[in-house]
Design a protein around this motif. Structure first.
Motif, mmCIF file in Angstrom:
data_model
loop_
_atom_site.group_PDB
_atom_site.id
_atom_site.type_symbol
_atom_site.label_atom_id
_atom_site.label_comp_id
_atom_site.label_asym_id
_atom_site.label_seq_id
_atom_site.Cartn_x
_atom_site.Cartn_y
_atom_site.Cartn_z
ATOM 1 N N GLU A 325 0.811 -1.216 0.000
ATOM 2 C CA GLU A 325 0.000 0.000 0.000
ATOM 3 C C GLU A 325 0.849 1.272 0.000
ATOM 4 O O GLU A 325 0.349 2.353 0.267
ATOM 5 N N GLN A 330 3.007 1.934 -5.843
ATOM 6 C CA GLN A 330 2.240 2.560 -6.909
ATOM 7 C C GLN A 330 3.154 3.022 -8.042
ATOM 8 O O GLN A 330 2.839 2.867 -9.225
ATOM 9 N N THR A 334 3.159 1.667 -11.969
ATOM 10 C CA THR A 334 3.079 2.553 -13.133
ATOM 11 C C THR A 334 4.219 2.269 -14.101
ATOM 12 O O THR A 334 4.021 2.222 -15.326
ATOM 13 N N GLU A 362 -4.884 -2.870 -10.811
ATOM 14 C CA GLU A 362 -5.050 -2.299 -9.480
ATOM 15 C C GLU A 362 -4.188 -3.072 -8.495
ATOM 16 O O GLU A 362 -4.083 -4.305 -8.571
#
Length: 646
Positions: A325, A330, A334, A362
């Motif tokens: 998380e 993230q 990407t 996701e």
């Protein structure tokens, strides 16, 4: 400094890595073009395409067995002649029988090539009954063949391998390899998807065919390596396999790529498309996190702590679950989604695989209860401790050496700071002071020192790169122009500069601007791959020119080669390369003394000895000019200006 060492490291052309030259009949560009055409062909007519692959596979079998039969017939014929006319043919016959027998032995060894057993900790059903019951259910759902052995490793990975017990004749042993760190971060459903993907490679008719082709692909590479290392067989096999192996590799590459999509469908069949997609995302992201975050942070601890962690894999499991998380995760997702499907891996890109599954990208939440907790109940803590102890034992001495070196570095830092207060430092001293300051103290102070260095030595590419990197780490956009200058002065900085720029843009939520640097990195990597191909091959049509060695270099090389009485003549020249012309590629041609029937073991041992013992002026091929594969090379070497050195 760092630039040129990195340059040679990027080229992966350390001198001791060179073998005497090998011909390949397909460039990277030709290979990629062929794969692209074959993908279209396979899409238009899958059945016909598979038939072509089968035909190619049979051609490989036919060539090896055909040559072996001819050789055996020659041996039997010579043996019969020796019996009929012993006085006339005994001497010549036995001299021919010996090399023929050696070549037959090489053929037989290649045909019986064995793929090594995977390393790791074998697990039994008694130790983990829940795991084996789950594997049995997945296997039954997919119609997959039996798994003969389950092996637990300390890698963040899962795989299924088939080891042919009889070489080209088959009789497969199926090994399922499960990484403990992977099991401790996936949920049970995600784990099912991962295992179903691996078993899907072997399930059904398509799985059996794909597995056969994959085994052949690996086996042909191993066989070619056997012939490359067996000089007695090179004349008979190298020309065929230099054509066949890359050609078969391209045909089988297309099937392997398709098989990855089939395996993903197997994962979706067992766990559902959403879970299969979540497992793909998590394995991509956490695998990258280990390489880019966890291990670098661990090695930073090496500088501060004298003892290596004793419970490494406990720490790893905790950090990986917490990282899911994080902003780092993230960013890594990407980056993974922006990578495109290429030709260096049979796996499609993450974005293409998710699109084929019909799911969005996701990050799934961390596992509240991992697959390892459920399926390895009663043994996962013991396995974690076992792997941690083994890792600690393997790195303990090196860890302590690095820590001692760090302590010496801190002492040197204090010494340089004291010297700077007394006098002006030289270039090497100032660079070392800045480097040690960054390593042991503060980036801000290090940046100031590197800027002082750069003001004094403005042409130094390494200085521009480090200043750019440090500026970007402080979110100062001025670092981009420094990176541009570093690349302009030394292309070897391209991959690292691009990485730093991309991280800067991602960190500042400017992802669109990162694409130019990602593309630049990809172009450079493609060029590097072409350079490796170009620098790993010699073929008729290549151009050579005089080496233009300094007198001291030439005298040193001559004196070293004079130590080998087997050498009759020696020539050195440079191959004309398209990429990185500033890094010369030398070719040393050796003409060894050989008798009527060859030089025997003495000549065969000559080239490895030269490679191991001689200090070369740079990247160097060492070629036996009496080798039939390289007989064409003698004339262009002789014609190069000043090439004759012995």
């Amino acid at each position: 400094m760092i630039g040129w060492a990195r340059y040679f490291g990027e080229l992966n052309q350390l001198r001791r890595g060179w073998k005497w030259g090998k011909l390949m009949d397909m460039t990277i560009a030709e290979y990629e073009s062929l794969v692209t055409r074959l993908e279209r062909s396979a899409e238009r007519s899958p059945g016909a395409y598979k038939a072509k692959v089968v035909g190619l596979a049979l051609l490989g079998y036919s060539y090896i067995f055909g040559v072996l039969i001819v050789l055996l017939a020659l041996v039997l014929g010579l043996g019969a002649l020796v019996l009929i006319k012993p006085l006339l043919l005994a001497k010549i016959g036995f001299k021919l029988l010996i090399p023929l027998a050696v070549v037959i032995g090489v053929c037989a060894k290649a045909i019986w090539v064995r793929l090594g057993e995977p390393e790791g900790r074998a697990l039994t059903p008694d130790e983990a009954p829940e795991l084996f019951a789950e594997l049995k259910r997945i296997r039954k759902d997919l119609g997959a063949p039996r798994v003969h052995e389950v092996i637990i490793t300390d890698d963040f990975n899962a795989a299924i391998t088939q080891v042919p017990r009889l070489g080209l004749f088959g009789w497969q042993k199926n090994n399922l390899i499960l990484g403990l760190p992977l099991m401790m971060t996936l949920t049970l459903d995600e784990f099912r998807a991962v295992v179903a993907h691996e078993m899907g490679h072997l399930a059904g008719n398509h799985g059996k065919f794909s597995a056969w082709i994959y085994r052949l692909r690996m086996t042909w590479y191993r066989i070619k390596a056997s012939f490359d290392d067996g000089q007695n067989a090179s004349m008979l096999f190298n020309r065929f396999f230099n054509w066949f192996v890359p050609y078969f590799g391209a045909y089988s590459f297309v099937l392997a790529r398709q098989d990855e999509y089939e395996a993903d469908r197997s994962a979706a069949e067992v766990s559902g498309a959403q879970v299969a997609g979540a497992a793909l995302v998590k394995t991509h992201v956490l695998g990258a996190y280990l390489g880019e975050k966890f291990w670098p942070k661990l090695f930073e601890r090496n500088q501060r702590e004298e003892e290596a962690p004793r419970r490494l894999f406990v720490e790893m499991h905790t950090e990986l679950n917490a990282s899911v998380e994080s902003a780092d995760a993230q960013m890594l997702l990407t980056q993974a989604l922006q990578r495109q499907t290429g030709f260096d891996d049979t796996h499609p890109s993450l974005s293409d695989r998710l699109e084929a599954l019909g799911v969005e990208a996701e990050l799934p939440p961390p596992a509240e209860q991992s697959a390892g907790d459920v399926l390895l109940a009663g043994v996962h803590e013991g396995l974690t401790e076992e792997f941690s102890r083994a890792w600690h034992a393997s790195v303990r001495r090196k860890w302590q050496e690095i820590h001692a070196e760090s302590r010496s570095g801190r002492e040197r830092l204090a010494e340089l700071r004291e010297l700077r207060g007394e006098r002006e430092l030289g270039d090497q001293e100032l660079w070392q002071l800045a480097t040690l300051t960054e390593r042991f103290d503060s980036e801000e102070e290090a940046l100031e020192l590197f800027q002082v260095y750069l003001d004094t030595y403005p042409e130094d590419a390494d200085g521009h790169y480090v200043v750019g990197r440090l500026l970007l780490s402080q979110d100062d956009e001025a670092g981009l122009s420094c990176l541009e200058t570093a690349i302009e002065k030394n292309e070897a900085h391209t991959p690292h500069a691009c990485r730093d720029a991309v991280e800067f843009f991602f960190r500042n939520d400017r992802r669109a601007e990162a694409q130019r640097w990602i593309d630049r990195h990809d172009v450079y990597q493609h060029r590097m791959a072409e350079a490796r191909q170009e620098r790993n091959t010699l073929k008729p049509g290549d151009t050579f020119f005089g080496a233009s060695l300094e007198p001291e270099q030439l005298a040193q090389l001559r004196s070293q080669l004079d130590m080998y009485p087997t050498i009759e003549e020696a020539y050195i020249a440079c191959k004309d390369v398209r990429h990185f012309k500033e890094v010369p590629l030398y070719v040393l041609g050796i003409v060894p003394h050989t008798g009527l029937f060859g030089g025997g073991e003495e000549v065969e041992e000559l080239l490895p000895m030269i490679l191991d013992e001689v200090e070369f002026p740079g990247e160097t091929f060492v070629i036996n000019l009496k080798d039939s594969d390289f007989s064409w090379l003698r004339t262009p070497l002789e014609q190069a200006s000043g090439s004759r050195i012995l």
